[in-house]
Enzyme design. Structure first.
Site, PDB file in Angstrom:
ATOM      1  N   LYS A 176      -7.085   7.651  12.290  1.00 31.25           N
ATOM      2  CA  LYS A 176      -7.135   8.506  11.232  1.00 31.25           C
ATOM      3  C   LYS A 176      -6.500   7.787  10.027  1.00 31.25           C
ATOM      4  CE  LYS A 176      -5.009  11.496   8.877  1.00 31.25           C
ATOM      5  NZ  LYS A 176      -5.641  11.239   7.658  1.00 31.25           N
ATOM      6  N   ILE A 231       8.412   9.926   5.274  1.00 32.24           N
ATOM      7  CA  ILE A 231       9.373  10.514   6.471  1.00 32.24           C
ATOM      8  C   ILE A 231       9.099  11.987   6.761  1.00 32.24           C
ATOM      9  CG2 ILE A 231      11.103  11.501   4.809  1.00 32.24           C
ATOM     10  CD1 ILE A 231      13.309   9.871   6.219  1.00 32.24           C
ATOM     11  N   GLU A 251       6.684   4.322  11.622  1.00 33.77           N
ATOM     12  CA  GLU A 251       6.913   3.410  10.399  1.00 33.77           C
ATOM     13  C   GLU A 251       7.064   4.362   9.224  1.00 33.77           C
ATOM     14  OE1 GLU A 251       7.450   0.270  10.489  1.00 33.77           O
ATOM     15  OE2 GLU A 251       7.071  -0.145  12.521  1.00 33.77           O
ATOM     16  N   CYS A 285       6.431   0.401   0.816  1.00 39.74           N
ATOM     17  CA  CYS A 285       7.645   1.016   1.641  1.00 39.74           C
ATOM     18  C   CYS A 285       8.845  -0.031   1.547  1.00 39.74           C
ATOM     19  CB  CYS A 285       7.265   0.906   3.048  1.00 39.74           C
ATOM     20  SG  CYS A 285       6.748  -0.624   3.823  1.00 39.74           S
ATOM     21  N   GLU A 386      12.861   7.996  -2.208  1.00 38.66           N
ATOM     22  CA  GLU A 386      11.956   7.099  -2.441  1.00 38.66           C
ATOM     23  C   GLU A 386      10.907   7.600  -3.337  1.00 38.66           C
ATOM     24  OE1 GLU A 386       8.753   6.868   0.719  1.00 38.66           O
ATOM     25  OE2 GLU A 386       9.074   4.644   0.700  1.00 38.66           O
TER      26      GLU A 386
HETATM   27  N1  LIG Z   1       7.313   1.553   7.095  1.00 40.83           N
HETATM   28  C1  LIG Z   1       6.155   0.806   6.971  1.00 40.83           C
HETATM   29  O1  LIG Z   1       5.822  -0.039   7.313  1.00 40.83           O
HETATM   30  C2  LIG Z   1       5.305   1.631   5.849  1.00 40.83           C
HETATM   31  C3  LIG Z   1       4.251   1.026   5.391  1.00 40.83           C
HETATM   32  C4  LIG Z   1       3.296   1.713   4.262  1.00 40.83           C
HETATM   33  C5  LIG Z   1       3.777   2.983   3.867  1.00 40.83           C
HETATM   34  N2  LIG Z   1       4.795   3.309   4.413  1.00 40.83           N
HETATM   35  C6  LIG Z   1       5.243   4.961   3.930  1.00 40.83           C
HETATM   36  O2  LIG Z   1       4.087   5.932   3.741  1.00 40.83           O
HETATM   37  C7  LIG Z   1       4.488   6.442   2.546  1.00 40.83           C
HETATM   38  C8  LIG Z   1       3.307   6.826   1.640  1.00 40.83           C
HETATM   39  O3  LIG Z   1       2.112   6.965   2.092  1.00 40.83           O
HETATM   40  P1  LIG Z   1       1.532   8.460   2.422  1.00 40.83           P
HETATM   41  O4  LIG Z   1       1.733   9.025   1.095  1.00 40.83           O
HETATM   42  O5  LIG Z   1       0.138   8.238   2.705  1.00 40.83           O
HETATM   43  O6  LIG Z   1       2.217   9.302   3.489  1.00 40.83           O
HETATM   44  P2  LIG Z   1       2.081  10.680   4.068  1.00 40.83           P
HETATM   45  O7  LIG Z   1       3.108  10.752   5.100  1.00 40.83           O
HETATM   46  O8  LIG Z   1       1.715  11.631   3.204  1.00 40.83           O
HETATM   47  O9  LIG Z   1       0.570  10.257   4.799  1.00 40.83           O
HETATM   48  C9  LIG Z   1       0.465   9.492   5.946  1.00 40.83           C
HETATM   49  C10 LIG Z   1      -0.795   9.754   6.813  1.00 40.83           C
HETATM   50  O10 LIG Z   1      -0.384  10.844   7.375  1.00 40.83           O
HETATM   51  C11 LIG Z   1      -1.218  11.813   7.564  1.00 40.83           C
HETATM   52  N3  LIG Z   1      -0.665  13.201   7.669  1.00 40.83           N
HETATM   53  C12 LIG Z   1      -0.241  14.110   6.388  1.00 40.83           C
HETATM   54  N4  LIG Z   1       0.286  15.335   7.310  1.00 40.83           N
HETATM   55  C13 LIG Z   1       0.145  15.047   8.526  1.00 40.83           C
HETATM   56  C14 LIG Z   1       0.417  15.868   9.717  1.00 40.83           C
HETATM   57  N5  LIG Z   1       1.102  17.026   9.511  1.00 40.83           N
HETATM   58  N6  LIG Z   1       0.264  15.218  10.785  1.00 40.83           N
HETATM   59  C15 LIG Z   1      -0.408  14.219  11.054  1.00 40.83           C
HETATM   60  N7  LIG Z   1      -0.598  13.368  10.050  1.00 40.83           N
HETATM   61  C16 LIG Z   1      -0.420  13.831   8.762  1.00 40.83           C
HETATM   62  C17 LIG Z   1      -1.767  11.776   6.350  1.00 40.83           C
HETATM   63  O11 LIG Z   1      -3.234  12.440   6.280  1.00 40.83           O
HETATM   64  C18 LIG Z   1      -2.080  10.164   6.124  1.00 40.83           C
HETATM   65  O12 LIG Z   1      -3.140   9.543   6.856  1.00 40.83           O
HETATM   66  C19 LIG Z   1       5.864   6.042   1.899  1.00 40.83           C
HETATM   67  O13 LIG Z   1       7.037   6.876   2.347  1.00 40.83           O
HETATM   68  C20 LIG Z   1       5.969   4.470   2.724  1.00 40.83           C
HETATM   69  O14 LIG Z   1       7.175   4.109   2.414  1.00 40.83           O
HETATM   70  C21 LIG Z   1       5.740   2.775   5.479  1.00 40.83           C
HETATM   71  C1  LIG Z   2       4.643  -2.965   5.262  1.00 37.14           C
HETATM   72  N1  LIG Z   2       4.049  -3.658   3.934  1.00 37.14           N
HETATM   73  C2  LIG Z   2       5.089  -4.341   3.549  1.00 37.14           C
HETATM   74  C3  LIG Z   2       2.778  -4.423   4.274  1.00 37.14           C
HETATM   75  C4  LIG Z   2       3.574  -2.349   3.297  1.00 37.14           C
HETATM   76  C5  LIG Z   2       4.422  -1.329   2.951  1.00 37.14           C
HETATM   77  O1  LIG Z   2       4.229  -0.352   2.444  1.00 37.14           O
END
Ligand SMILES: NC(=O)c1ccc[n+]([C@@H]2O[C@H](COP(=O)([O-])OP(=O)(O)OC[C@H]3O[C@@H](n4cnc5c(N)ncnc54)[C@H](O)[C@@H]3O)[C@@H](O)[C@H]2O)c1
Ligand SMILES: C[N+](C)(C)CC=O
Length: 490
Positions: A176, A231, A251, A285, A386
């Protein structure tokens, strides 16, 4: 756009079973790029059933690992063939520069190739048995049906870190993507079909987190959930996944420190500190948003950063001169603006930025100026939370131990950096920094061979590297008694 804008379930492209659709918006000008079906629990359940059946019938799992690996490597070749189209779609969807997207596509092909190569390298391990006349073997087997949920900032890159190892190890899956950036993931499922992954093995369901994502997390036919995102979402998924004690890989976010010592190569550190944050407008991230600078060079360092930042060229990701594109959405722009307000209220000093750009050509896009706050302390929300935008906070330190203490003062532990020419000092700091990745004289570098993941609340488990493959396996011990005898106990 020549894309099959549909779900891919059990080897078929299917539209939504309701009238629900979602408009995908270009963050540069708010134009509608495409309209995709918005799935819900119903499509998710159908896809889970298909993945369950495909796993239980054993066709994919029992395909020789070399053959599975060849299919995964074939996907890498197809991504390379269609690199320009994929990079175009990624930039259209996310606003990032097409040069960044091309780099992402190279990385993504590399990930499929790496895991394709690894697919047949694990033949199990015979271990020394303490029991006479016996053998003891440890083997790895696929976990089963995997739910995979990805974010919008690196849509296809994050998907590749999940798809490639899951396929290489013989699992079946339901992906998804983020509902706001699904285009490159749809395209890659076209390539997965072209590579002849059997029907039902890899399924794609488009839709929102609280419907499709929640179903994947809570459905008892799903054996593993792998999530990349924020988170708070991670916590919800963890809770939902407990229903059948799914294997869990998370992640999550980061608030990543970058320690700059006075003895560093000054110009290199300025350059890397900027790159560490402002790529993709800070929506990374592992962005090095917390600069921790030695007091003796603090003013000179900040001044150099400010001068460079003022010259940034914001614009369309498709213009060659553009260095930074827009933020992803109006909602996200509002969040970043709020954090700047918070920083000001908390008493941080705005050194540059702090507003939307005035350039009339940028008014339709979700642009925000690169922003630097000085005079920051670890008790400020702007330092701890963040913002996921183009904002740097700068803290000062006097001694090595103080720098490490500041760096570790966070609920997060994703990544961090140290810039110094004293390698012994760099290694001492790296050893004490509580993060999944520490870069020395470098920032934001990742490649398929090295594991990626977080300490503390930045996540659970690892992607990439051999560990990223092991996440998708169960470990089984097979003991064989070669001369069995009755115990005569009862
Ligand atoms: N650690 C890593 O490698 C890494 C990499 C990229 C992004 N991130 C993190 O991602 C975040 C940004 O992404 P975002 O805004 O899309 O995050 P988000 O948590 O809002 O959404 C991520 C995904 O989760 C889904 N989602 C939302 N609510 C859900 C639920 N209740 N149950 C299951 N799935 C659900 C969303 O539809 C989306 O596909 C930042 O915090 C960033 O640091 C981490
Ligand atoms: C994991 N990375 C660095 C590719 C994307 C983070 O948002």
């Amino acid at each position: 756009m020549d894309l099959k804008l549909q779900h891919y379930i059990n080897g078929e492209w299917v539209g939504a079973d309701s009238d629900n659709t979602r408009r995908i918006i270009n963050p540069f000008n708010q134009e509608v790029i495409s309209v995709v079906p918005e799935g819900n629990e119903s499509e998710a359940k159908t896809a889970i059933a298909a993945a369950r059946e495909a796993f239980d019938n054993g066709e994919w799992t029992n395909t020789p690992a070399t053959e599975r690996g060849a299919i995964v490597k074939r996907i890498a070749e197809l991504i390379e063939r269609d690199k320009e189209e994929l990079a175009y779609l990624e930039s259209l969807d996310t606003g990032k520069t097409v040069e960044e997207s091309r780099g992402d596509m190279d990385d993504i092909a590399g990930v499929f190739r790496y895991y394709g190569e690894l697919a047949d390298k694990d033949g199990g391990e015979l271990i020394e048995s303490p029991v006479p006349n016996s053998t003891s073997k440890v083997v790895h087997e696929p976990v089963g049906v995997c739910g995979q949920i990805t974010p919008w900032n690196y849509p296809l890159l994050q998907a590749s870190w999940k798809l490639a190892p899951a396929l290489a190890t013989g699992n079946t899956l339901i992906m998804k993507p983020s509902e706001i950036t699904p285009l490159t993931t749809i395209k890659v499922f076209e390539l997965i079909e072209e590579a002849e992954v059997p029907a039902g093995v890899a399924n794609l369901v488009l839709g929102a987190g609280d419907t499709v994502g929640a179903e994947l997390s809570s459905n008892t036919d799903v054996d593993l959930i792998s999530f990349t995102g924020g988170i708070e979402t991670g916590k919800k998924i963890m809770q939902a996944a407990s229903v059948n004690v799914k294997k869990l890989a998370l992640e999550l976010g980061g608030k990543n420190p970058n320690i700059i010592f006075a003895d560093t190569d000054f110009d290199l550190a300025v350059d890397q500190a900027m790159n560490g944050v402002f790529f993709h407008a800070g929506q990374i991230c592992s962005a090095g948003t917390r600069l921790i600078v030695e007091e003796t060079i603090h003013d000179e360092f900040v001044n150099a950063l400010v001068q460079r930042v003022k010259k940034f060229k914001l614009g369309s990701g498709f213009e060659e001169a553009t260095q930074m594109g827009p933020l992803i959405s109006a909602e996200h722009l509002a969040k970043v603006e709020k954090y700047v307000e918070t920083g000001l209220k908390e008493g941080a000093t705005l050194a540059v930025g702090g507003s939307r750009p005035e350039n009339p050509e940028l008014q339709k896009g979700f642009f925000y100026l690169p922003t630097i706050f000085t005079g920051c302390t670890t008790d400020m929300d702007i330092v701890q939370e963040e913002a996921f935008g183009p904002i740097i906070t700068v803290e000062k330190f006097r001694a090595e131990g103080e720098a490490v203490k500041l760096a570790n003062d966070s609920i997060y532990g994703l990544a961090g950096g140290v810039f110094t020419n004293d390698i012994a000092k760099a290694e001492r700091c790296a050893a004490k920094m509580r993060m999944g990745t520490v870069w020395i004289n470098e920032f934001n570098l990742y490649f398929p061979h090295a594991p990626w993941g977080g300490y503390k609340q930045s996540g659970i488990g690892r992607e990439l590297g051999r560990l990223g493959l092991e996440e998708y396996t169960e470990t089984k011990h097979v003991f064989q008694n070669l001369k069995p005898e009755p115990l005569n106990w009862f």
